[in-house]
Design a protein around this motif. Structure first.
Motif: not given
Ligand code: PLP
Length: 514
Positions: A100, A269, A296
């Motif tokens: 993730s 998301d 990411k």
């Molecule tokens: C990483 C993540 C988030 C939150 O992102 P941040 O940049 O850490 O605040 C939300 N949803 C999913 C599925 C994630 O992997």
């Protein structure tokens, strides 16, 4: 613990027959590093300044002899922080399969561009005419993100994924308010969701209704219909796609049609966009709002390495409601949206314009890859995850039918028979010099191990990881739980008392009582 061996020229002379003890564990050029506060508090100052003479207090206050600051010199400070920095595991030190989190290599080209003085040394309050290039970068980035997602309204300001979620759900709330639909108070969230999804919806004043995904790992049309009811009170749905089990939500188009018929908005998301980028556009499967984690999918450094950035992309109809300021192009010049220029906005979420350095890195990443390169990114990310899934599926229990998208999900089920848990496997990985995968997430399976290799790992690296995982599965059978509880043996800190750390966290340094 003192950092200094108990050997001084004096005691060496005096006690030649005594055993010399060195009471720290600095070995192999690997130093035992204490807090600066734990370093010897001596009367020797860290810098040589002449003692001020003849200064009289003008206020009549008592003079302060000692101010209790620890005395360290510049080389001591430099060494302290450099040593600490070497204890920080990062994507630049090795494989980082955190599910993730998309811990991919951050190309150095992006760093080079972000460090160009024209980007790195500007100030957010400079006159707009002097930062046209920076605005152009942001405007181009808005266009690229809009194009890749099929969602043309882009706001770059959110500073993380979770912040993007807040921006997106506030946008939905603002739109519903504008339409007078105050009866829409419920947000649907599957039970496999990242915790930030329900937390965000709750922060925005929505009630959460959970959609169970247990059997298939996906949201089914039946489960969705049940949660939707007559749909009158449904504000929207927040779904990660591909979801946190690493699976593509196959019924998503049908589900979104039903949601839209009920007047609800679909929040996607986008943290797992690395599995889709360049292949499909989320706008095409009905997404209304989506955040992207530039740190990411678009390779800006994170995980202790840099700030996040979580722009949101929205469908045409939601454009009036997104946060401000946007970067606007008029003729050949760029400018920021003025306060009050777009009265329907849900407001400002961040000082200035967001994490500009991340915008430069992300645009550099996109432009250097091009549309074809980005497509290859997601294809290779999915291929790597499926490779791991295939190599390990006989050793570890895979709870759902593959093929997977960009991450492979296993559970502790097989190892549990020998009393070995997911946590034990994670500690075993550390023993073999590998950062653990994400553990105990998603919550929909017991003892989850979520592995996301990303596209930037070589086959050799994946093979070494799989070999270590196979070895650990074998050790679980042969050596059992007692052996695992001694792991890691070679790390600077061996097995920690997790329970005590959670129940009695020591969050403040307190000097030992004299
Ligand atoms: C990483 C993540 C988030 C939150 O992102 P941040 O940049 O850490 O605040 C939300 N949803 C999913 C599925 C994630 O992997």
């Amino acid at each position: 613990m003192s950092n200094v061996a108990q050997l001084t020229p004096e005691n060496a002379k005096e006690n030649t027959n005594d055993m010399i003890e060195i009471n720290d564990s600095s070995r192999g050029l690997n130093y035992d590093e204490n807090l600066l506060f734990e370093k010897e508090f001596t009367d020797t100052p860290g810098v040589d300044l002449p003692k001020p003479e003849g200064i009289k207090s003008r206020t009549g206050q008592p003079t302060r002899e000692k101010i209790g600051i620890h005395q360290v010199s510049e080389p001591q400070v430099v060494r302290h922080f450099v040593r600490l920095s070497t204890k920080n595991y990062s994507i630049d030190s090795g494989f980082f399969p955190l599910g993730s989190c998309t811990m991919k290599h951050n190309p150095r080209l992006n760093e080079k561009l972000a460090r160009l003085p024209g980007f790195a040394h500007i100030h957010p309050m400079q006159p707009e005419s002097t930062v046209q290039g920076a605005f152009e970068v942001m405007h181009d980035l808005q266009n690229w993100l809009g194009e890749l997602t099929g969602l043309p309204g882009v706001c770059l300001t959110p500073a993380a994924g979770a912040h993007g979620e807040l921006a997106g759900v506030m946008t939905i709330r603002r739109a519903l308010l504008d339409q007078g639909k105050t009866e829409k108070t419920i947000m649907l969230v599957p039970d496999s969701a990242h915790g930030t999804n329900p937390a965000t919806a709750a922060m925005c004043g929505f009630k959460i209704r959970t959609i169970p995904t247990k059997e298939t790992g996906r949201v089914t049309v039946e489960a969705f219909k049940e949660a939707l009811g007559d749909g009158k009170d449904i504000a929207g749905m927040m779904v990660t796609n591909p979801n946190t089990c690493g699976l593509f939500e196959t019924d998503i188009a049908e589900i979104v049609d039903l949601l839209h018929d009920a007047g609800g908005y679909f929040y996607c998301d986008g943290a797992n966009f690395n599995a889709l980028v360049g292949k499909i556009r989320p706008g095409d499967f009905g997404v209304d709002v989506m955040h992207l984690n530039l740190h990411k999918t678009f390779s800006t450094p994170h995980g202790g390495g840099g700030p996040g950035s979580g722009p949101i992309c929205v469908a045409e109809g939601l454009k009036p409601y997104i946060p401000s300021p946007l970067v606007i192009k008029e003729g050949d010049t760029y400018r920021l949206e003025r306060d009050g220029e777009r009265p329907t906005t849900c407001g400002r979420l961040k000082g200035f314009q967001g994490q500009f350095g991340m915008h430069v890195r992300a645009l550099s990443y996109m432009m250097s890859h091009g549309a074809d390169g980005l497509k290859r990114v997601s294809e290779d990310a999915v291929l790597n995850a499926n490779y791991i899934n295939a190599v390990l599926k006989d050793d570890y229990h895979a709870p759902f039918e593959g093929p997977v998208m960009h991450e492979a999900l296993f559970t502790e089920k097989y190892q549990k028979q020998s009393g070995v848990t997911t946590l034990d496997i994670a500690k075993g990985l550390i023993e073999y010099g590998m950062h653990p995968m994400t553990v105990y997430f998603p919550l929909v399976v017991n003892g989850a191990m979520l592995i996301e290799p990303t596209e930037t790992e070589s086959k050799a690296e994946l093979d070494r990881f799989c070999l270590v995982m196979k070895k650990l599965a074998q050790d679980a059978k042969i050596k059992g739980a007692d052996y695992f509880h001694t792991l890691p043996q070679s790390a600077p800190a061996t097995r920690l008392d997790e329970l005590k750390a959670a129940r009695e966290p020591k969050l403040r340094y307190k000097p030992e009582a004299a």
